[in-house]
Structure formats: structure tokens, C-alpha cells
Design an enzyme around this catalytic site. Structure first.
Site, PDB file in Angstrom:
ATOM      1  N   LYS A   1       0.744  -1.193   0.102  1.00 56.05           N
ATOM      2  CA  LYS A   1       0.086   0.049   0.086  1.00 56.05           C
ATOM      3  C   LYS A   1       0.828   1.344  -0.013  1.00 56.05           C
ATOM      4  CE  LYS A   1      -0.302  -0.316   5.004  1.00 56.05           C
ATOM      5  NZ  LYS A   1      -1.265  -0.566   6.188  1.00 56.05           N
TER       6      LYS A   1
ATOM      7  N   TYR B   1      13.868  31.186   4.922  1.00 57.97           N
ATOM      8  CA  TYR B   1      12.639  31.817   5.420  1.00 57.97           C
ATOM      9  C   TYR B   1      12.753  32.227   6.838  1.00 57.97           C
ATOM     10  CZ  TYR B   1      10.245  30.449   1.098  1.00 57.97           C
ATOM     11  OH  TYR B   1      10.011  30.389  -0.337  1.00 57.97           O
TER      12      TYR B   1
HETATM   13  C1  LIG Z   1      -0.539  -1.878   6.860  1.00 56.11           C
HETATM   14  C2  LIG Z   1      -0.967  -3.182   7.217  1.00 56.11           C
HETATM   15  C3  LIG Z   1      -0.254  -3.972   7.348  1.00 56.11           C
HETATM   16  C4  LIG Z   1       1.365  -3.998   7.151  1.00 56.11           C
HETATM   17  O1  LIG Z   1       1.875  -3.442   8.352  1.00 56.11           O
HETATM   18  P1  LIG Z   1       3.548  -3.243   8.947  1.00 56.11           P
HETATM   19  O2  LIG Z   1       3.340  -3.037  10.229  1.00 56.11           O
HETATM   20  O3  LIG Z   1       4.067  -2.276   7.924  1.00 56.11           O
HETATM   21  O4  LIG Z   1       3.952  -4.639   8.401  1.00 56.11           O
HETATM   22  C5  LIG Z   1      -0.707  -5.336   7.839  1.00 56.11           C
HETATM   23  N1  LIG Z   1      -1.989  -5.268   7.835  1.00 56.11           N
HETATM   24  C6  LIG Z   1      -2.857  -4.431   7.900  1.00 56.11           C
HETATM   25  C7  LIG Z   1      -4.309  -4.435   7.938  1.00 56.11           C
HETATM   26  C8  LIG Z   1      -2.459  -3.153   7.340  1.00 56.11           C
HETATM   27  O5  LIG Z   1      -3.194  -2.066   7.421  1.00 56.11           O
END
Ligand SMILES: *Cc1c(COP(=O)(O)O)cnc(C)c1O
Length: 704
Positions: free
Chosen positions: A371, A597
Site C-alpha cells: 500500500k 525563510y
Molecule cells: C499496513 C498494514 C499491514 C502492514 O503493516 P506493517 O507494520 O507495515 O508490516 C498489515 N495489516 C494491515 C491490516 C495493515 O493495514
């Protein structure tokens, strides 16, 4: 939008016909055969090009869009001008302009005959378009058709039917006058308008004639065309052989048949056919020259068919190369490492996947979480790499992320972890995604559409985010009663698996117990459970013994922890990502001078500063102002405020810093290293946050 791709394909065929016209492929095999091919069949090429122009120009002419028509004519004029220059050497070599009436000859060529034999098409097209545009607006398309027809008939008697004209002396005098202006009647006045108008009529009409009948009409009119040509040839009536009566119906039915085939349109094909049209006479000259040089005249000059094939092939190849070069020039993209970029070490990615698999039980597979653009690493490329290394299950947060992967050829199972509104259910089905059912309401909404999709049920075991509460067994059962939802998994998520605090460990174990109990209950109810999974990255590292089907690895796959944590499993993770940028310029800052800035930093003594080409819109947190970067393997402190596109560093202690030097913001430079964990910590956040915000503006470099 009408589908006109077959026109593009036919343009290529027409280009070959024009080449045939100028190379006489069948001459070695018989004069009549060659006459039929080059003086009759190949004569459909130019009318076809004209009809295409008419077809696409009609809309603009009808709407009175003078600007468009003018810019079209300008484009053609430009092509013509380039072609004139291109053929000037051949004209000079042939002694074409060694006549007494140089000025008159040149004007005649320029406006009617073309300065080289095939180039008449360009001035003809411009003249024809102007005539037709004027007439259509003054008297409408129907009357323009009749006038064009009359012009064509006049043209006929100066062309294929000239033999008849010669018997009437007054008529002959008229044509003599015409021929002082133009060598042929095949020009922008007599020949071009009718074919432009035919294209326009077809554009305007609804052409509901069935395909087969159309094709039949084409075959009949085309056969009559050949007959007509042979007859005129036999009767020796032809002065020239561009214009025939049957050419009009034959072209009409050919064009409609092509439109009915449809097909995908291709700008490349259009350009290639135009370029072939322009350059093939030069290619003819080159083929002759080359054949003589290498003593292959027998093959490539004397054999007319081989000559044609050679010229065709070289014209096509040259046109293809020209379009490719042109495209590359126009699509010029800056090198990814010119300003600010992410370097992605795919070997490290593969290693991390292997390491994580290594700590899990044999039966537990990795589900790679990609993601947020694979945590800023580039989702498509990362997904491809993981899929190639044997991972067949991916997870994303949103439907759009899932679609991007599928459209880029990722075949893995893709689980959408987040909420997707039921209205998008057809997309979920179309791409064969698995959607998380976040609760009973969601399940009912999805089910309503009566579109069957794969789902995984999320169980809330204590995090109180998404999912059906583990204790609500009746609700769970109801989800299973949604007949259009095919349950392929049941999963949960741990809230504090990263913590080694005693209470947190107890809490996590309770979550795991609840999950197990729910699964057991479902099994006693004989409800299909499908894949089971509860661990994310820290679940893998701190609870590696759990025996589920999958573990969802996110941040650890990318070789980092969320922060500088202690974990129970010893894995060697290797950071996949580095962030680098360039030194834009180096300056001297005098004591008392402030920089950036808000004048947030003031020099206490004389110092050397550097501007680095990366800022907060590239994903560098604005509150990283106390951090540092690496230049020439040494630390350079960030000073002043971080800007949108740039940041400033102190390079007083670093020898020889200059523009274009590389600054490392995350990653290694010589013996020095800045980890994502350190940067995140200095900004008061976690690496997941830092990496997932990396800007779209970064260049990406993948090391395999
Ligand atoms: C983002 C997510 C993961 C992965 O999490 P990490 O800590 O980055 O490994 C796994 N399960 C769900 C439901 C998530 O939203």
C-alpha cells in the site's frame, strides 16, 4: 468517438501502393499486369488519403473553425516546404530548372505540379481544402458535391479520357490553356475536391449499409474500375492515368467498409505512412545507387519486384526510425538522478523477504503489503519483483492501488485491506480482487448488488478499528449468509505487537486467543474460513511461532523497523531505499547574516553553505530541520527552515563541495549511514509515516 483505426492501417497499405506506382513491381513479369497494379489499383492511394482528410476536416469546416483549417493548411505547407528542400538536390542534379522560363516553371510546380513528381499532393491538398471549405460554407455540402463532380469530370477529359477531347478542337484549346498552368488535370482544382467531399459525406452520413453488402458493392465497382482502365488503355485514350469514373464509387465503398472494420487507431502508423510517402523517391535513388556500388543491379534494379520490395522495406524502416527519433526528442524526460531521487535496492528486498520467511513456520506464506506506493518504494516495480521471487499474495489499502497493480500486469491475489464502497463492486469483480468485509453493514451493502466477489472477513479482536467484533458470532453468521460473498479468508490485526511491555504482550496474546476461538467456532459451524492471518511486521518478529496461513509483511519487507525497537527475533534486514539529491550551489555566509525563510538561522562566524535540491514536497519532513545529510561521506548539518523544493546545509567542514555533488538524506555514503529510523525519530514519527509520504516528484532508480 468513432473508431477509425482501420483507416490508419490502410494508410500504410496506400503508402506501399504509392511506392508501387513509382517502382513498377510487375514490369519484369508483364506490362499489362504492371499496368493493372500501378496505373489502376495503386490509383486508390491518393484518393484514399484525400478522403481521410475530408473525413476529419468536415467537423471543423462545418463549425466555421477557420483557425483549425488554417493551421491544418499550415502544417501541410510546412511538410511541403520540407519536402521541397529535401528534393532540391535531385531537382538540381536532374537539371529540372535549366529552362528559359524558370520563374513560370517554378510557380507552376509550386502551386500545381509539385516540385518533385509525387509532391503535387501537398499543394493539391491545400488548394482543394480551401476550395471545398469555401464552397461548403457558401452553398452547403450537397451542392459542393455537384460542383466537385463537375470539376472531376472536366479533369477526366484532361486525363484518362483525353483521347476523346482531342477530337473536338475547341475543347482541345481549353485543355491546352489548362496545361499551360498545370501539367495535368490531376491537381488541387479538378481532382482533389471530390474525394475530400466524399470523405465528408461519409462522416456526415450514418452509413447503415451492412458490411457484406458494402464489400460486395466495393468488389463490383473495383472490378469495373479495372475494366475501365484496361479499356481506356487499349483504346489509347489516356494522356495520364490518375482519374477514372469508377474510382468514385470504388473509393466510397472501400472507405465505408474500412470504417466498419473499426480497429485501434495509431498515430505512429499515420506518421509512418506520411513519411514513407515523402521519402520514397529518395529511397529509390539510394537503392539504385547502392545496388550499383555493390554490383547487385541484377537483383535490385533489373528485377522490378525485388526493386519494389527493397524500396518498400527501406522506406518503412527509415520512416519507423524517424518516428522513433522524433518521439524520443519530444518525450525527452530528465534523468531520474538529476535532482532528487530514491534508489531502490531490489536485491535487499528479495533478501528481506527470504529472511522474514525464514523466521516463520514452513506453512506460513508472506503476504506482501504494498500500500501507499509500496511505502514510497514504487508499488508496481516492487510488486513485480516480489511476484517474480515467488510471492503470490499482495495487500493494498485502496481499490485504486489494486487497480494500478492489475493494469500493470500484476497477476497475484490482491487483498484490499481498507473500506471500499459497494458501488465499486463491479470493478472488484472485473479485476478479481479480494475485498475486506469490514462489518455486517458493509457485507449487506456489497451483497445487495448481486455481483459475486471474493472477500475476507475482518475480525476485531481488540484494536477497535475495522472488523466485526470477535464476540458477535450472530453477526458473523449473518455475513456468511450473504450469498454473493465468497469468503476466502478471515483475519485480524494486532494493536501492540511491537511492544515488549508485559501488559502489551498479555493484550496481544488475548487478541490471538480471541481470534483462534472465533476461527474454531466458525469451523464447528462448518462455515468456510479460508486463509487465516493476524501478524503484520512486528507480529512476525515478536510472535514468529504463530501457525497461520499468511503473515502480512509491510515495513520490514523494506528493510527497516518502524523505529529503533528491540525485537525478539534476530533477522538481518537491509534497507531497500536511499534518498539522494544534488548540491545546487555553494555560498559563503558571513557572521551576522541570516539564511532562509524567517531568517531562522544566523551565522556566528564565516561559513560555507550548500543548497540541496530536495524539500518537503518531496517528502522530507519540514521538521527535520535539526537533521543532517551526507556529502562526500561527511555529515552536513541542516540549517534554517526546510523549503518546499530545497533545503540548506552547513558544509564549512567539508573539503571541495561543489555543484552537482550528491547529498544522501537516507542511506549510505562511504563509511557513514543515515537510517530511515534515525530520520523518523528525529522528526518525532515512525518510518512507515516517513516513507509512505515520499513525494511523487522523486525520480526512481532500481538496482536489480
Ligand atoms: C499496513 C498494514 C499491514 C502492514 O503493516 P506493517 O507494520 O507495515 O508490516 C498489515 N495489516 C494491515 C491490516 C495493515 O493495514
Amino acid at each position: 468517438m468513432k473508431k477509425t483505426g482501420s483507416l490508419d492501417t490502410f494508410r500504410l497499405i496506400a503508402a506501399f501502393l504509392v511506392i508501387a506506382n513509382h517502382t513498377s513491381p510487375l514490369l519484369s513479369y508483364g506490362e499489362t499486369a504492371d499496368f493493372i497494379l500501378t496505373r489502376i489499383i495503386a490509383r486508390i492511394a491518393v484518393p484514399f488519403f484525400l478522403m481521410v482528410s475530408g473525413y476529419f476536416l468536415y467537423k471543423y469546416i462545418k463549425n466555421g473553425d477557420n483557425a483549425y483549417i488554417l493551421s491544418f493548411c499550415k502544417k501541410i505547407a510546412l511538410l511541403y516546404a520540407l519536402s521541397i528542400l529535401l528534393y532540391l538536390p535531385l531537382n538540381l542534379y536532374a537539371g529540372h530548372y535549366e529552362t528559359v522560363n524558370l520563374g513560370r516553371e517554378f510557380l507552376k510546380d509550386l502551386f500545381f505540379d509539385g516540385t518533385f513528381y509525387h509532391l503535387w499532393y501537398f499543394p493539391g491538398l491545400i488548394l482543394g481544402v480551401m476550395i471545398v471549405a469555401f464552397l461548403v460554407r457558401k452553398i452547403g455540402l450537397k451542392f459542393t458535391f455537384f460542383i466537385s463532380l463537375i470539376l472531376y469530370v472536366i479533369g477526366l477529359f484532361g486525363d484518362s479520357y483525353y483521347g476523346m477531347t482531342e477530337t473536338f478542337s475547341s475543347l482541345e484549346a481549353f485543355y491546352e490553356a489548362v496545361f499551360t498552368l498545370s501539367d495535368y488535370t490531376r491537381n488541387g482544382v479538378f481532382m482533389v475536391p471530390i474525394f475530400l467531399v466524399l470523405g465528408m459525406l461519409i462522416y456526415k452520413g450514418n452509413n447503415m449499409i451492412p458490411f457484406q453488402r458494402n464489400l460486395l458493392f466495393f468488389v463490383i465497382s473495383f472490378s469495373l474500375l479495372i475494366l475501365e482502365g484496361l479499356l481506356l488503355h487499349a483504346l489509347k485514350l489516356q494522356r495520364h492515368d490518375s482519374m477514372y469514373i469508377m474510382l468514385i464509387p470504388a473509393m466510397y465503398f472501400l472507405f465505408i467498409s474500412l470504417l466498419q472494420i473499426r480497429g485501434k487507431s495509431s498515430k505512429d502508423l499515420r506518421s509512418i505512412s506520411t513519411i514513407m510517402y515523402i521519402i520514397h523517391p529518395w529511397i529509390i535513388v539510394l537503392v539504385r545507387f547502392a545496388a550499383e556500388v555493390v554490383n547487385l543491379e541484377k537483383w535490385f534494379i533489373e528485377n522490378s519486384l525485388m526493386h519494389f520490395i527493397g524500396v518498400s522495406f527501406l522506406s518503412l524502416a527509415a520512416a519507423r526510425i524517424i518516428t522513433l527519433v522524433w518521439k524520443r526528442r519530444n518525450n525527452a524526460t530528465p534523468p531520474p538522478t538529476g535532482r532528487a531521487w530514491a534508489e531502490i535496492d531490489l536485491q535487499a528486498l528479495r533478501k528481506n523477504a527470504t529472511q522474514l520467511k525464514g523466521v516463520l513456520p514452513e506453512k506460513t506464506k508472506l503476504m506482501a503489503v504494498v500500500k501507499a506506493n509500496a511505502y514510497g518504494h514504487g508499488a508496481v516495480r516492487i510488486a513485480k519483483e516480489l511476484s517474480d521471487s515467488g510471492i503470490n499474495s499482495l495487500a493494498v489499502a485502496t481499490l485504486a492501488e489494486a487497480i494500478e497493480l492489475r493494469r500493470n500486469g500484476i497477476k497475484c491475489d490482491i487483498l484490499i485491506l481498507g473500506y471500499t464502497p459497494a458501488q465499486s463492486i463491479r470493478i472488484i469483480k472485473k479485476y478479481n480482487f479480494t475485498q475486506t468485509v469490514i462489518g455486517l453493514e458493509h457485507a449487506k451493502e456489497l451483497n445487495k448488488h448481486a455481483v459475486s466477489i471474493n472477500v475476507q472477513i475482518k475480525i476485531d479482536t481488540g484494536m477497535h478499528r475495522l472488523g466485526t467484533d470477535a464476540s458477535q458470532l450472530a453477526e458473523l453468521k449473518e455475513i456468511y449468509q450473504c450469498q454473493h460473498l465468497n469468503v476466502v479468508g478471515v483475519f485480524s490485526h494486532l494493536a501492540v505487537s511491537d511492544s515488549l511491555d508485559k501488559d502489551d504482550i498479555a493484550f496481544t496474546n488475548r487478541q490471538i486467543d480471541r481470534y483462534n476461538q472465533t476461527i474454531q467456532w466458525l469451523e464447528t459451524q462448518q462455515l468456510p474460513v479460508g486463509h487465516q492471518h493476524i501478524q503484520a511486521s512486528y507480529g512476525i518478529l515478536n510472535y514468529p511461532h504463530l501457525q497461520y496461513d499468511y503473515a502480512r509483511a509491510g515495513i520490514t519487507l523494506y528493510g527497516v523497523l518502524s523505529q529503533n525497537d528491540r525485537v525478539l527475533t534476530n533477522v538481518e534486514l537491509k534497507p531497500v531505499l536511499s534518498i539522494k539529491a544534488r548540491v545546487a550551489m555553494v555560498k559563503t555566509l558571513h557572521p551576522g547574516e541570516a539564511l532562509g525563510y524567517g531568517r531562522a538561522f544566523t551565522a556566528a562566524s564565516t561559513m560555507k553553505t550548500a543548497v540541496i535540491t530536495i524539500g518537503y514536497s518531496d517528502g522530507i519532513p519540514r521538521n527535520m530541520a535539526n537533521g543532517h545529510v551526507l556529502i562526500r561521506s561527511q555529515k552536513a548539518q541542516v540549517i534554517g527552515r526546510i523549503c518546499m523544493d530545497q533545503l540548506l546545509v552547513d558544509v564549512s567542514g567539508i573539503e571541495g563541495v561543489q555543484a552537482d555533488d550528491i547529498a544522501t538524506l537516507i542511506g549510505r555514503d562511504g563509511s557513514q549511514q543515515i537510517t530511515a529510523e534515525d530520520v523518523a525519530e528525529s522528526c518525532g514519527t515512525i518510518t512507515n509515516d516517513l516513507l509512505s509520504r515520499l513525494g511523487e516528484r522523486l525520480g526512481y532508480v532500481y538496482k536489480v
